[in-house]
Design a protein around this motif. Structure first.
Motif, PDB file in Angstrom:
ATOM      1  N   THR A  95       0.826  -1.204   0.000  1.00 63.00           N
ATOM      2  CA  THR A  95       0.000   0.000   0.000  1.00 63.00           C
ATOM      3  C   THR A  95       0.862   1.257   0.000  1.00 63.00           C
ATOM      4  OG1 THR A  95      -0.119   0.158   2.407  1.00 63.00           O
ATOM      5  CG2 THR A  95      -1.796  -1.180   1.331  1.00 63.00           C
ATOM      6  N   GLU A  96       0.282   2.312  -0.531  1.00 64.73           N
ATOM      7  CA  GLU A  96       0.914   3.630  -0.485  1.00 64.73           C
ATOM      8  C   GLU A  96      -0.168   4.672  -0.243  1.00 64.73           C
ATOM      9  OE1 GLU A  96       3.490   6.783  -3.253  1.00 64.73           O
ATOM     10  OE2 GLU A  96       2.841   4.842  -4.093  1.00 64.73           O
ATOM     11  N   ILE A  97       0.024   5.514   0.738  1.00 67.08           N
ATOM     12  CA  ILE A  97      -0.909   6.620   0.966  1.00 67.08           C
ATOM     13  C   ILE A  97      -0.512   7.755   0.034  1.00 67.08           C
ATOM     14  CG2 ILE A  97      -1.768   8.301   2.624  1.00 67.08           C
ATOM     15  CD1 ILE A  97      -1.314   6.233   4.805  1.00 67.08           C
ATOM     16  N   VAL A  98      -1.410   8.082  -0.900  1.00 68.50           N
ATOM     17  CA  VAL A  98      -1.083   9.051  -1.944  1.00 68.50           C
ATOM     18  C   VAL A  98      -1.766  10.393  -1.731  1.00 68.50           C
ATOM     19  CG1 VAL A  98      -0.581   7.270  -3.644  1.00 68.50           C
ATOM     20  CG2 VAL A  98      -2.924   8.160  -3.453  1.00 68.50           C
ATOM     21  N   GLY A  99      -2.655  10.492  -0.723  1.00 68.74           N
ATOM     22  CA  GLY A  99      -3.329  11.759  -0.472  1.00 68.74           C
ATOM     23  C   GLY A  99      -4.084  11.730   0.837  1.00 68.74           C
ATOM     24  N   LEU A 100      -4.172  12.899   1.469  1.00 69.61           N
ATOM     25  CA  LEU A 100      -4.954  13.067   2.685  1.00 69.61           C
ATOM     26  C   LEU A 100      -5.984  14.152   2.450  1.00 69.61           C
ATOM     27  CD1 LEU A 100      -2.167  13.059   5.455  1.00 69.61           C
ATOM     28  CD2 LEU A 100      -3.600  11.145   4.723  1.00 69.61           C
ATOM     29  N   VAL A 101      -7.205  13.923   2.926  1.00 66.43           N
ATOM     30  CA  VAL A 101      -8.309  14.868   2.715  1.00 66.43           C
ATOM     31  C   VAL A 101      -8.915  15.247   4.056  1.00 66.43           C
ATOM     32  CG1 VAL A 101     -10.508  15.284   1.546  1.00 66.43           C
ATOM     33  CG2 VAL A 101      -8.821  13.735   0.519  1.00 66.43           C
ATOM     34  N   ASP A 102      -9.146  16.527   4.235  1.00 69.17           N
ATOM     35  CA  ASP A 102      -9.891  16.999   5.394  1.00 69.17           C
ATOM     36  C   ASP A 102     -10.517  18.338   5.027  1.00 69.17           C
ATOM     37  OD1 ASP A 102      -9.892  16.123   8.549  1.00 69.17           O
ATOM     38  OD2 ASP A 102     -10.262  18.267   8.297  1.00 69.17           O
ATOM     39  N   ILE A 103     -11.665  18.646   5.637  1.00 70.79           N
ATOM     40  CA  ILE A 103     -12.303  19.927   5.319  1.00 70.79           C
ATOM     41  C   ILE A 103     -11.422  21.094   5.754  1.00 70.79           C
ATOM     42  CG2 ILE A 103     -14.658  19.044   5.312  1.00 70.79           C
ATOM     43  CD1 ILE A 103     -14.957  20.122   8.160  1.00 70.79           C
ATOM     44  N   LYS A 104     -10.531  20.842   6.698  1.00 72.31           N
ATOM     45  CA  LYS A 104      -9.547  21.842   7.093  1.00 72.31           C
ATOM     46  C   LYS A 104      -8.179  21.377   6.623  1.00 72.31           C
ATOM     47  CE  LYS A 104     -12.069  23.574  11.123  1.00 72.31           C
ATOM     48  NZ  LYS A 104     -12.020  23.841  12.595  1.00 72.31           N
TER      49      LYS A 104
END
Length: 350
Positions: free
Chosen positions: A29-38
């Motif tokens: 696995t590879e984490i390619v992005g993080l999302v948050d409203i802030k």
């Protein structure tokens, strides 16, 4: 090992830590992005975990920009439907924190989109991945007590959370009962047929809404499941896993949610004329698991992709656990029994 799963993590609050740590530890696995409203919260998570991936405030933008094929949805419950549908429509598999969604209509919509797009949408039900509940389930499934007819779960804890739970209308049913209801389905390998629920707020409660509930479910295997729960019960607490009793033709299986499960069954031999019959105690057989709870559930989710099958907590299965919660609320509101299949069918789009 080649990277197979390009992951976007949606939601960078507290629960995300466990999911991200698990993904970092896997070689595929590879984490390619993080999302948050802030955006600053996502950036802080990336820095804390030593990730060099970009951060976003929009799930669609994140998946498109990173070419992700898997989304971890650890957002707040009210966002699960939007995040799940968006990810599925963009061709991603979705692993989501509970609940599946906040309404039965949204739950059914996620199932429809998962099937239409041939993508997995699985829900975190970490309490299934406890070796003790697996041993308890096996004890019953092996016929130790004969055919089960009754299952009960007691959940009594005085939980002083403070914050939003204290102001919720139905804090126990909406925020906690999903765990116990899903456990009941898992233990019995059965789905709900009907429910009658009475929820109320007992004397001494520090909650604004109803912090106690009693539910009677008819199950698809012919058994009856009785749930008694309270989040404002001071003294003599049960385990967070609940305290369980299943009665069958030949005996009773017990698990207090803390120790090891066991059964007591009528002993062999002639007991004609005995008012209370002698019983033999049969311990549950230990179950070995590499990972337990959250990690165990994530193991199963990834294994299902590798084996091209539905995971144990696929949305098409988990919707019945969520239906138990939402139909209980409907019953409490109406004061009458809810036939769950009819209620679910009424929620389908015309």
């Amino acid at each position: 090992m080649a990277v197979e799963h390009r992951i976007v993590v949606a939601g960078c609050g507290g629960m995300a830590n466990t999911w991200i740590d698990y993904a970092i530890a896997r070689e595929d696995t590879e984490i390619v992005g993080l999302v948050d409203i802030k955006e600053e919260i996502a950036a802080a998570m990336a820095e804390r975990k030593g990730l060099s991936c970009p951060v976003f405030t929009d799930i669609e933008q994140a998946v498109t920009a990173t070419k992700a094929n898997l989304v971890f949805d650890v957002t707040i419950p009210s966002s699960h439907h939007k995040v799940g549908i968006t990810a599925l429509e963009l061709g991603c598999h979705v692993f989501s924190e509970k609940p599946l969604a906040e309404s039965i209509q949204d739950c059914l919509d996620i199932v429809r989109h998962s099937e239409k797009n041939l993508r997995t949408h699985a829900v975190m039900q970490n309490r299934r991945y406890d070796p003790r509940i697996r041993a308890y389930r096996n004890l019953i499934a092996e016929g130790t007590i004969g055919q089960p007819g009754f299952i009960s779960a007691d959940f009594f804890i005085g939980a002083h959370f403070g914050g939003f739970r204290d102001a919720m209308q139905s804090p126990l049913l909406l925020d906690m009962a999903i765990h116990t209801f899903d456990q009941a389905r898992f233990i019995m390998d059965a789905n709900p047929v009907s429910v009658y629920c009475h929820e109320f707020n007992p004397p001494g409660s520090w909650y604004s809404g109803n912090a106690m509930a009693i539910c009677i479910f008819e199950m698809s295997d012919g058994s009856v499941f009785n749930y008694r729960g309270s989040w404002c019960a001071e003294g003599a607490p049960t385990s967070w896993e609940a305290s369980w009793r299943v009665t069958g033709e030949h005996g009773t299986a017990i698990w207090d949610g803390q120790g090891e499960p066991y059964a007591e069954v009528v002993a062999a031999g002639d007991q004609e004329g005995q008012f209370i019959r002698h019983v033999d105690r049969i311990p549950g057989k230990p179950v070995e698991m590499l990972h337990t709870f959250h990690q165990g559930c994530l193991d199963e989710m990834f294994a299902s992709l590798a084996e091209n099958r539905k995971p144990e907590t696929d949305c098409s299965d988990n919707m019945y656990s969520m239906a138990m919660v939402l139909a209980s609320l409907e019953s409490a509101k109406s004061g009458s029994k809810v036939l769950i299949a009819d209620w679910m069918n009424a929620a389908l789009p015309i």
